[in-house]
Write an enzyme that holds these catalytic residues in place. Structure first.
Site: not given
Length: 322
Positions: A38-39, A97-98, A172, A195
């Site tokens: 099932d991976n 990133r968050q 940036d 930017k």
């Protein structure tokens, strides 16, 4: 050292793990990673690690979810196998990133992943060029945060470029401190790209602050390239401002989708990236894409952590490749 130190890796970047082991003069640890029907991920450590100082090399690069889950399962396996200490070596830290709530009803995924790694049983983390330095504080275990600057700086120095013809460019405002540090070392002028982000995937490069760049060799330094949109936009602004040679040095070359092809069609003449993550189809971009290895840097850090020696020594030291 060889009696207690063990280095293992998942499937994210085995070539980097092998280079690290070559630098340390040890063999890569034996581990079997597979899939159930099932991976689901299956894993078994193929050698004794009881009482050993274990380092797990696993950048959480695409496919990010698969590689994070592999790392968590590895940590759990080695904890249950009675390893004395487990250090996660994460050259590229995904979901970074968050790292804050800049608007309502959004997660802080950088903290979530830090919690998962810690709760899985990790004792220490070694990472390279985090997207934001404050992510170190999201962990409740010690974090050694390295920078690829010495590796990139050494490469640029070997080009023997005339400082009077050089412009160090920050893509940036977030990379201004790094660009300033490199400008002090390499010489030349300092420029910053204005930017402005219009969405999670789209940015606009408006103008250049500082400079000048007219007639100069412009070199941008950044932590990562994903789609290449920001880099291409910055290259076009630099080209329009008269830069005669535009290059970019990056730690993490993710190059998602057709990023490399997109950048080849821009004014860029060279991309320099480290092997913190596997570079897709690098052989098809010879001459345009240059790969530098961070294995000596990470290997030296692993050796120093194992010996309880200073790691900050590596921030400004040139580690030669073996």
């Amino acid at each position: 050292m060889h009696d207690r130190l063990k280095v293992f890796c998942g499937s994210a970047n085995r070539p980097l793990a092998r280079r690290i082991c070559d630098y340390l003069g040890i063999e890569l640890g034996k581990i079997n990673i597979g899939r159930f029907p099932d991976n689901e991920i299956s894993l078994k450590i193929e050698e004794d690690v009881r009482g050993r100082d274990v380092f797990l090399v696993q950048p959480t690069c695409p496919p990010v979810n698969e590689h994070i889950m592999e790392l968590l399962i590895m940590i759990d396996s080695f904890r249950r196998a009675s390893a004395q200490r487990i250090t996660a070596v994460v050259p590229y830290y995904g979901y970074a990133r968050q790292d804050r709530k800049d608007e309502g009803r959004v997660p802080i995924t950088a903290k979530l992943v830090a919690n998962l790694i810690t709760e899985a049983g990790c004792d220490r983390v070694l990472c390279l060029d985090l997207h934001a330095a404050q992510i170190q504080g999201f962990f409740d275990v010690p974090v050694d945060h390295l920078y690829a600057v010495p590796v990139l700086h050494h490469y640029i120095e070997k080009l023997e470029l005339d400082p009077d013809e050089l412009a160090i460019v920050s893509p940036d405002e977030g990379r201004i401190k790094l660009a300033l540090k490199l400008q002090r070392r390499l010489g030349g002028t300092l420029a910053v790209i204005d930017k402005r982000r219009s969405s999670a995937t789209e940015t606009d490069q408006v103008s250049i602050i500082g400079g000048p760049v007219d007639g100069k060799i412009a070199i941008m330094f950044d932590d990562m390239i994903s789609t290449g949109g920001s880099v291409v936009g910055a290259a076009r602004v630099l080209h329009a401002s008269g830069a005669r040679d535009i290059r970019v040095c990056v730690t993490h070359g993710l190059f998602c989708n057709n990023a490399l092809e997109r950048m080849r069609q821009s004014p860029l003449v060279q991309i320099v990236a480290t092997d913190s993550v596997p570079l897709p189809n690098a052989e098809n971009h010879e001459g345009f894409l240059t790969q530098l290895s961070v294995a000596p840097l990470l290997g030296e850090a692993i050796k120093r952590i194992h010996r309880n020696e200073s790691v900050s020594f590596l921030f400004n030291t040139k580690i030669s490749e073996r």
